[in-house]
Design an enzyme around this catalytic site. Structure first.
Site, short mmCIF file in Angstrom:
data_model
loop_
_atom_site.label_atom_id
_atom_site.label_comp_id
_atom_site.label_asym_id
_atom_site.label_seq_id
_atom_site.Cartn_x
_atom_site.Cartn_y
_atom_site.Cartn_z
N CYS A 1 -0.27 3.80 -6.69
CA CYS A 1 -1.28 3.08 -5.91
C CYS A 1 -1.69 1.63 -6.51
O CYS A 1 -1.60 1.32 -7.57
CB CYS A 1 -2.55 3.71 -6.00
N CYS B 1 1.00 -1.12 -0.08
CA CYS B 1 -0.06 0.02 -0.06
C CYS B 1 0.85 1.12 0.08
O CYS B 1 1.71 1.44 0.95
CB CYS B 1 -1.04 -0.18 1.20
N1 DGL Z 1 -4.00 0.45 -2.56
C1 DGL Z 1 -3.44 1.53 -1.93
C2 DGL Z 1 -2.48 2.20 -2.06
O1 DGL Z 1 -1.23 1.68 -2.82
C3 DGL Z 1 -4.65 2.35 -1.21
C4 DGL Z 1 -5.81 2.78 -2.13
C5 DGL Z 1 -6.98 3.31 -1.20
O2 DGL Z 1 -7.44 2.49 -0.33
O3 DGL Z 1 -7.57 4.32 -1.47
O4 DGL Z 1 -2.17 3.58 -1.93
#
Ligand code: DGL
Length: 266
Positions: free
Chosen positions: A185, A75
């Protein structure tokens, strides 16, 4: 238990971290993996630092109970916001999500690199700061993409809603003249074909999960933690809500007979 056989932990706000799991399994097929997707509290992309810190600590507590030997944070939002605080709080190595800058730097001819990411990741300027340290000539074009991770999480991988959001977010990046873009993301690689459809051959996309898997391999080697069993590693997918939806999305990346799914409480 032999430490080498203990699983690697990976976590995210939801299914995004599966794009990291997918790359890890390709590079390290013998490793066991426990994945935690916090789908109950998704999305993380506009959460406060206090919330992200609390959620991360709860998840790390759960993964500690699963006896992980290392955790790779799948994340960007958590990494950008609280990695500096939690990095020394675990008894095992904790790897923050890779930025993808090293790879993008090698690809970009114009040294103009765009980053598509959540509000929190963009507000922390983590890609811009890292690029400035590596090579001050690199220009980073930051583009927040609220709503994209939600669409992916809900399984809307095509259709007018996600297309109109992507049109809005890719237009300024195309106008900037960037020739390379980083998925900042982990949810976004699920819709890479849509990004590519809108950007044609003007932009090359970089998925930092590739760098992340190489970094994980390096640390496992350095700490003598590589699993020497020559059997396919198991993959446990744990979700805090919507476990069936998580499993359906996982099947876009990983064959259904290669993982198990659980709904868990943190
Ligand atoms: N997949 C996550 C990231 O890489 C978070 C996305 C989210 O929950 O807004 O930031």
């Amino acid at each position: 238990m032999d430490k080498k056989r203990q699983p690697i932990g990976v976590f995210d706000s939801g299914v995004g971290g599966l794009t990291v799991v997918n790359k890890l399994r390709k590079l390290l097929p013998y490793e066991n993996i426990v994945f935690l997707g916090d789908s109950k509290r998704n999305p993380y992309g506009s959460r406060s630092k206090e919330e992200l810190l609390r959620f991360s600590r709860e998840i790390l507590h759960f993964l500690t109970e699963q006896q992980v030997k290392l955790v790779a944070i799948g994340c960007n939002t958590v990494t950008a916001s609280v990695y500096d605080i939690i990095r020394n709080e675990t008894a095992f190595p904790l790897i923050g999500m890779s930025r993808g800058i090293q790879t993008a730097r090698e690809i970009s001819l114009k040294k103009k690199i765009a980053v598509f990411a959540t509000d929190v990741t963009i507000a922390n300027h983590v890609h811009r700061n890292m690029a400035a340290q590596l090579d001050p000539e690199i220009e980073i074009i930051e583009q927040a993409c609220p709503g994209i991770a939600d669409c992916v999480e809900q399984g809307k991988l095509q259709g007018p809603e996600i297309m109109s959001l992507l049109r809005k977010y890719t237009a300024p990046v195309l106008a900037s003249g960037a020739d390379t873009a980083i998925f900042g993301c982990t949810h976004y690689p699920f819709v890479q074909p849509l990004f590519e459809e809108l950007c044609g051959d003007k932009i090359v996309f970089v998925d930092p999960a590739h760098e992340m898997s190489l970094q994980t391999l390096e640390i496992l080697k350095k700490d003598s933690l590589l699993n020497h069993d020559r059997l396919p590693g198991y993959l446990r997918l744990c979700f805090t809500a919507e476990a069936e939806r998580g499993a359906r999305l996982a099947e876009h990346l990983i064959p259904a007979n290669e993982f198990t799914v659980e709904k868990i409480e943190l």
